[in-house]
Design an enzyme around this catalytic site. Structure first.
Site, PDB file in Angstrom:
ATOM      1  N   ARG A 197     -35.265  12.306 -25.770  1.00 34.97           N
ATOM      2  CA  ARG A 197     -35.693  12.281 -24.371  1.00 34.97           C
ATOM      3  C   ARG A 197     -34.586  11.741 -23.471  1.00 34.97           C
ATOM      4  O   ARG A 197     -34.802  11.498 -22.288  1.00 34.97           O
ATOM      5  CB  ARG A 197     -36.955  11.421 -24.238  1.00 34.97           C
TER       6      ARG A 197
ATOM      7  N   HIS B 213     -11.143  -4.721 -37.867  1.00 35.34           N
ATOM      8  CA  HIS B 213     -12.522  -4.225 -37.757  1.00 35.34           C
ATOM      9  C   HIS B 213     -13.261  -4.346 -39.091  1.00 35.34           C
ATOM     10  O   HIS B 213     -14.466  -4.553 -39.113  1.00 35.34           O
ATOM     11  CB  HIS B 213     -12.526  -2.781 -37.266  1.00 35.34           C
TER      12      HIS B 213
ATOM     13  N   ASP C  81     -38.963  11.357 -35.724  1.00 35.04           N
ATOM     14  CA  ASP C  81     -40.411  11.379 -35.533  1.00 35.04           C
ATOM     15  C   ASP C  81     -40.755  12.663 -34.787  1.00 35.04           C
ATOM     16  O   ASP C  81     -39.919  13.571 -34.641  1.00 35.04           O
ATOM     17  CB  ASP C  81     -40.899  10.097 -34.840  1.00 35.04           C
TER      18      ASP C  81
ATOM     19  N   GLY D   2     -36.291   2.912 -31.512  1.00 32.92           N
ATOM     20  CA  GLY D   2     -37.146   2.447 -32.603  1.00 32.92           C
ATOM     21  C   GLY D   2     -36.635   2.869 -33.966  1.00 32.92           C
ATOM     22  O   GLY D   2     -36.688   2.092 -34.947  1.00 32.92           O
TER      23      GLY D   2
ATOM     24  N   CYS E 213     -35.398   9.883 -32.421  1.00 31.84           N
ATOM     25  CA  CYS E 213     -36.763   9.688 -31.925  1.00 31.84           C
ATOM     26  C   CYS E 213     -36.703   9.902 -30.415  1.00 31.84           C
ATOM     27  O   CYS E 213     -35.731  10.473 -29.919  1.00 31.84           O
ATOM     28  CB  CYS E 213     -37.354   8.339 -32.349  1.00 31.84           C
ATOM     29  N   GLY E 214     -37.715   9.482 -29.694  1.00 28.99           N
ATOM     30  CA  GLY E 214     -37.731   9.756 -28.252  1.00 28.99           C
ATOM     31  C   GLY E 214     -36.540   9.142 -27.547  1.00 28.99           C
ATOM     32  O   GLY E 214     -35.812   9.815 -26.811  1.00 28.99           O
ATOM     33  N   THR E 215     -36.338   7.849 -27.771  1.00 30.36           N
ATOM     34  CA  THR E 215     -35.207   7.149 -27.153  1.00 30.36           C
ATOM     35  C   THR E 215     -34.073   6.889 -28.135  1.00 30.36           C
ATOM     36  O   THR E 215     -32.967   6.536 -27.713  1.00 30.36           O
ATOM     37  CB  THR E 215     -35.654   5.772 -26.622  1.00 30.36           C
TER      38      THR E 215
ATOM     39  N   ARG F  93     -14.699  -7.773 -39.319  1.00 32.38           N
ATOM     40  CA  ARG F  93     -15.872  -7.950 -38.459  1.00 32.38           C
ATOM     41  C   ARG F  93     -17.084  -7.224 -39.029  1.00 32.38           C
ATOM     42  O   ARG F  93     -18.209  -7.750 -38.995  1.00 32.38           O
ATOM     43  CB  ARG F  93     -15.546  -7.441 -37.050  1.00 32.38           C
TER      44      ARG F  93
ATOM     45  N   HIS G 107     -14.617   1.571 -34.858  1.00 29.77           N
ATOM     46  CA  HIS G 107     -14.631   0.103 -34.903  1.00 29.77           C
ATOM     47  C   HIS G 107     -15.771  -0.475 -35.734  1.00 29.77           C
ATOM     48  O   HIS G 107     -15.638  -1.577 -36.262  1.00 29.77           O
ATOM     49  CB  HIS G 107     -14.725  -0.465 -33.479  1.00 29.77           C
ATOM     50  N   ASN G 108     -16.903   0.209 -35.795  1.00 27.92           N
ATOM     51  CA  ASN G 108     -18.083  -0.369 -36.464  1.00 27.92           C
ATOM     52  C   ASN G 108     -18.401   0.280 -37.799  1.00 27.92           C
ATOM     53  O   ASN G 108     -19.347  -0.121 -38.465  1.00 27.92           O
ATOM     54  CB  ASN G 108     -19.314  -0.270 -35.546  1.00 27.92           C
TER      55      ASN G 108
HETATM   56  C1  RB5 Z   1     -42.824   8.087 -29.382  1.00 29.38           C
HETATM   57  O1  RB5 Z   1     -43.656   8.273 -28.281  1.00 29.38           O
HETATM   58  C2  RB5 Z   1     -41.701   7.140 -29.022  1.00 29.38           C
HETATM   59  O2  RB5 Z   1     -42.189   5.852 -28.822  1.00 29.38           O
HETATM   60  C3  RB5 Z   1     -40.634   7.138 -30.106  1.00 29.38           C
HETATM   61  O3  RB5 Z   1     -40.180   8.445 -30.319  1.00 29.38           O
HETATM   62  C4  RB5 Z   1     -39.376   6.328 -29.824  1.00 29.38           C
HETATM   63  O4  RB5 Z   1     -38.866   6.607 -28.569  1.00 29.38           O
HETATM   64  C5  RB5 Z   1     -39.454   4.897 -30.127  1.00 29.38           C
HETATM   65  O5  RB5 Z   1     -38.475   4.156 -30.050  1.00 29.38           O
END
Ligand code: RB5
Length: 146
Positions: free
Chosen positions: A113, A137, A8, A74, A69-71, A140, A102-103
């Site tokens: 981020r 594995h 994203d 998502g 994405c940021g984290t 599983r 393993h996966n």
């Molecule tokens: C975008 O602000 C943020 O929500 C998205 O990049 C992500 O971290 C979602 O999981």
């Protein structure tokens, strides 16, 4: 290896860095966007990559995914709704290596981020450098699809 890449807006800068990194390491890369930092919805890109992960691109070769994405959360959740997709959110070389060993992870997810470019490169290297160990594995991993 062949990678389908997606992100994203939040993940775009790290994804762009890693697309160049993968190409410089000799890997084949297809970038499905986003292509800038304008706000978009991460599921659109998670699904676009996940739909095509596992596509053959040569004898015995598998297409892997790289999602940012940021984290990383998502976009990993979105990709993991697809049958046959095992998207692993990795924050270290160890988690990346074990996700392959393993996966049998076929999508690597990163949080732009969360990790810097140096660590992200090391995580990508660890993911690429590790192979699925099979055996117990495999049993599983097969159960994941039930
Ligand atoms: C975008 O602000 C943020 O929500 C998205 O990049 C992500 O971290 C979602 O999981």
């Amino acid at each position: 290896m062949k990678f389908l890449c997606g992100s994203d807006h939040a993940g775009y800068p790290l994804k762009a860095h890693l697309v160049a990194f993968l190409r410089s390491e000799g890997h084949e890369v297809e970038d499905l966007g986003a292509h800038n930092t304008e706000s978009v919805d991460y599921p659109d890109f998670g699904h676009a990559v996940a739909e095509r992960v596992g596509d053959g691109h040569g004898e015995g070769e598998v297409t892997f995914g790289l999602l940012v994405c940021g984290t990383g959360q998502g976009i990993a959740m979105s990709a993991n709704r697809h049958a046959g997709v095992r998207a692993a959110l990795c924050t270290s070389e160890f988690t990346a290596s074990m996700a392959r060993r393993h996966n049998d992870a076929n999508v690597l997810c990163l949080g732009a981020r969360v990790v810097g470019t140096g660590l992200a490169e090391s995580i990508v290297r660890a993911f690429i450098g590790a192979s699925f160990e099979g055996g117990r594995h495999a049993r599983r991993v097969a159960k994941i699809e039930r």
